[in-house]
Design an enzyme around this catalytic site. Structure first.
Site, mmCIF file in Angstrom:
data_model
loop_
_atom_site.group_PDB
_atom_site.id
_atom_site.type_symbol
_atom_site.label_atom_id
_atom_site.label_comp_id
_atom_site.label_asym_id
_atom_site.label_seq_id
_atom_site.Cartn_x
_atom_site.Cartn_y
_atom_site.Cartn_z
ATOM 1 N N HIS A 20 38.917 38.677 34.865
ATOM 2 C CA HIS A 20 40.000 37.763 35.268
ATOM 3 C C HIS A 20 41.282 38.569 35.410
ATOM 4 O O HIS A 20 42.093 38.670 34.496
ATOM 5 C CB HIS A 20 40.163 36.652 34.223
ATOM 6 C CG HIS A 20 41.115 35.563 34.630
ATOM 7 N ND1 HIS A 20 41.027 34.277 34.149
ATOM 8 C CD2 HIS A 20 42.193 35.557 35.467
ATOM 9 C CE1 HIS A 20 41.993 33.533 34.664
ATOM 10 N NE2 HIS A 20 42.721 34.306 35.465
ATOM 11 N N GLU A 203 43.562 25.122 32.394
ATOM 12 C CA GLU A 203 44.696 25.938 31.926
ATOM 13 C C GLU A 203 45.862 24.973 31.731
ATOM 14 O O GLU A 203 46.182 24.578 30.614
ATOM 15 C CB GLU A 203 45.031 27.028 32.938
ATOM 16 C CG GLU A 203 46.230 27.880 32.544
ATOM 17 C CD GLU A 203 46.732 28.771 33.680
ATOM 18 O OE1 GLU A 203 47.565 29.643 33.384
ATOM 19 O OE2 GLU A 203 46.329 28.580 34.848
ATOM 20 N N ASP A 281 44.751 38.717 33.390
ATOM 21 C CA ASP A 281 45.291 37.754 34.347
ATOM 22 C C ASP A 281 46.234 38.420 35.352
ATOM 23 O O ASP A 281 45.800 38.935 36.366
ATOM 24 C CB ASP A 281 45.979 36.607 33.607
ATOM 25 C CG ASP A 281 46.109 35.332 34.438
ATOM 26 O OD1 ASP A 281 45.653 35.322 35.594
ATOM 27 O OD2 ASP A 281 46.663 34.347 33.930
#
EC number: 3.5.4.2
Length: 351
Positions: A20, A203, A281
């Site tokens: 990710h 999220e 991220d």
């Protein structure tokens, strides 16, 4: 909470897979300024320091605003190559052995940058990284969920001449007002093409979005997914079906999803049998690459060496790798954790 020195050393050195990471989110301010000068792009910031100061966003939308502004300097294959190589060098330093990297073609095609320029620049860097650093990688094309499904379809079709360059599709950008079902048809099309499927869900959106991503989009992995903790039945399902969550702790902290990492649910989900994995991220914006995320997480939560071994293992188990290569990476992880002491060796008595 402080981490035992030996464990801290081990989590830095353990082999890891990063599943990710948004390549556009690895653009450090220094590179943004360098590319702006090279491409004669005027930035609304007078200096690198001023740009870095602007990273004081408070939620997902304010982050996305500056994220897209930063991406405006990416115009040529060389730009995408340089950005990707910068990420690879940092990943290699953090003992990332394999990465499945997100890229957002719509961010660039909307500015008139051909999709081939994007894919060729990134792919060329990853090909060089494989030779130069023995760095394994693949690409996942992400659709921007604040745009229409028609736009996503057009993006997928435009990318098909480069089908051999990416292994899957994903879904990112703001969840608010953009539920998974908005993209049901394009995900069906991607599945028909044999692509792997992942999606950001849970999220800022509710746990229901995780369920919908699984049931409507048929995804194999959930990106973020931290709101799953709000639904006990969903947690049981994730554990039973071994659906991995690609959790990004520093991102969650920075965007106020979980402002206090000591209250982050990842340890509870891990203990419940969910295949939790740790990732960065958008590391240039959230203050840390892979090792920084691991270290911050272990400093904030009561995690031990067995958890670290499990997290490292989970990252490779959840990867879209050929079985033999996956088995080799898992053996590498297991050997590392069995062969390396988890506490400092006892001092030998004086002769």
């Amino acid at each position: 909470m402080t981490i035992d020195a030996a464990l801290a050393d081990k989590i830095r050195r353990t082999p890891k897979a990063e599943l990710h990471v948004h390549i556009e989110g690895t653009l450090e301010p220094e590179l943004i300024f360098r590319l702006a000068q090279r491409n004669h792009v005027n930035l609304p910031y007078p200096s690198v320091e001023a740009l870095r100061a602007a990273y004081a966003f408070t939620d997902l939308q304010s982050f996305l605003d500056i994220y897209y502004a930063g991406a405006s300097v990416l115009l040529t294959e060389e730009d995408f190559f340089d950005m990707t190589m910068d990420y690879v060098k940092r990943a290699v330093a953090d003992n990332v052995r394999h990465a499945e990297i997100f890229f957002d073609p719509q961010t660039h095609t909307a500015r008139g940058v051909p999709i081939g320029t994007v894919i060729d620049g990134i792919s060329d860097a990853l090909a060089q990284a494989r030779t130069e650093y023995d760095f394994s990688s693949s690409l996942i094309l992400c659709f921007l969920r604040h745009l229409s499904e028609e736009d996503a379809f057009a993006t997928l079709e435009a990318a098909l001449p480069y089908r051999d360059r990416f292994v899957g599709v994903g879904l990112d950008s703001s969840e608010k007002g953009n539920p998974p079902e908005k993209f049901a048809r394009v995900f069906t099309r991607a599945r028909e093409l044999g692509l792997h499927l992942v999606a950001h869900a849970g999220e800022e959106g509710p746990a229901q979005y995780v369920t919908d991503a699984l049931d409507i989009l048929k995804v194999e992995r959930i990106d973020h997914g931290v709101r799953s903790i709000d639904d006990a039945a969903l947690i049981e399902r994730l554990a039973r079906e071994r659906v991995a969550l690609t959790v990004c702790p520093l991102s969650n902290q920075k965007l106020k999803v979980h402002p206090d990492l000591s209250e982050h649910p990842l340890k509870r989900m891990l203990d419940a049998g969910v295949a939790i994995t740790l990732h960065s991220d958008d590391p240039a914006y959230f203050g840390g690459y892979m090792n920084a995320n691991w270290e911050a997480t272990f400093a904030a939560l009561p995690l031990d060496a067995a958890d670290a071994h499990k997290l490292a293992r989970n990252s490779f188990e959840a990867a879209f790798l050929p079985p033999m290569q996956k088995a080799e990476f898992l053996a590498e992880v297991d050997h590392f954790w069995s062969a390396t002491p988890t506490s400092p060796p006892a001092t030998a008595p004086a002769a």
